[in-house]
Design a protein around this motif. Structure first.
Motif: not given
Length: 343
Positions: A244-252, A276-293
């Protein structure tokens, strides 16, 4: 929080040379029998309890790579709880409906929803690689409401006729379940509409089926003349593995702005450690937390709901732990409102 535990010994996955094969084969190989899923996790003996009354009419679909991130032997695994059907889905709950966010009232032409100023949403397809039990469109009439039919013609005509629309949002189902050639058919047409500047894609595929982010898709992304935003949907850090992290890097690398939206779900991510773990893990992949619905109140999903005050307390706890850019906006979608509403 229960850490991710790969199940390569429990769930038969393709050999390494085959794991990057065409994404369509991974799609076809998905688990569709909940008993098989429990057996692969080593908890088949609990099927009678876990699946009692679980014939809900909403099919099970779980990619094997996603199942491989579940913890064996744990019936409370946060990924398993997102996809395992249960008797609670059969309950009729006051205040819950089959169209909780007012999709049908926002319909303009087939498959096109126009809820918010400057943006139009296209229901690209009804297909998903994974069926999440809390899905807010689990009752949506996809057979009649799909923008991709007839080569997107009705959708394109509507977009071209309204100069206020600067952003097109692809949703579904999952728009990346369409063949790349079908997506290119849409974006070639969008490129002829001068007032459309941005393309936003809401997708779970890079998370649940990262093989979808293949060379053909990246080549299409690279050539888009529009600003590109991909909004992922991950609810728990255990969903994010190296693929998943590699897929995110490709998109970025192809110039995509990457955001994530989550749903706050009882027993799955309704604690500060998980968020908190989700936010940190996402950001390490270049993904910014946006909405929590907050949960969309669709019939069959009430058992996932978290009270508003508990949700607000979680956001306060996150602010005390994380930098501001890792705090998602806590929102609710309300039928007829001019935007997502802060809780």
């Amino acid at each position: 929080m229960i850490p991710a535990s790969p199940l390569f010994s429990q769930i038969p996955l393709p050999r390494a040379a085959e794991r990057n094969s065409r994404w369509q084969q991974h799609w076809r190989d998905a688990i569709t029998d909940p008993v098989e899923l429990l057996r692969l996790l080593g908890i088949e003996s609990q099927a009678g309890v876990l699946l009692a009354g679980a014939d809900t009419g909403f099919a099970v679909r779980v990619p094997r790579g996603f199942a491989a991130r579940m913890r064996p032997g744990d019936p409370a695994d946060p990924l398993l709880l997102q996809v395992l059907p249960g008797a609670d889905e059969l309950l009729t709950t006051p205040g819950y409906s089959i169209d909780a966010v007012g999709d049908m009232a926002a319909r303009t032409v087939a498959g096109v929803l126009h809820k918010y100023e400057g943006r139009a949403l296209l229901i690209a397809t009804g297909s998903c690689a994974i069926n999440c039990r809390y899905c807010f469109r689990r009752h949506f009439p996809y057979a009649e409401e799909t923008a991709a039919t007839a080569h997107w013609r009705a959708a394109i005509d509507h977009l071209a006729s309204d100069a206020s629309i600067s952003e097109v949002i692809l949703s579904g189902g999952d728009p990346l379940s369409l063949a790349t050639a079908k997506l290119a058919e849409l974006t070639d047409a969008l490129a002829t509409i001068p007032h459309v500047r941005r393309l936003r894609i809401h997708t779970r595929l890079p998370v649940v089926l990262p093989q979808r982010i293949d060379a053909e898709l990246i080549n299409w992304m690279d050539g888009l003349p529009l600003q590109k935003i991909v909004v992922l949907h991950a609810n728990h850090a255990n969903e994010i593995d190296p693929a998943v992290a590699e897929a995110c890097r490709k998109l970025a690398r192809s110039g995509v702005t990457l955001l994530n939206q989550s749903v706050l779900l009882r027993r799955i991510n309704d604690n500060v450690d998980a968020l908190a773990s989700l936010g940190e893990t996402l950001f390490a992949c270049g993904v910014l937390p946006y909405y929590l619905h907050q949960l969309d109140r669709v019939q069959g999903t009430a058992h996932f709901e978290v009270a508003d005050q508990a949700a607000l307390d979680l956001i306060d706890a996150l602010r005390a732990r994380l930098p501001g850019y890792l705090i998602p906006r806590l929102v609710r979608e309300t039928a007829g409102a001019a935007s997502k509403l802060p809780v």
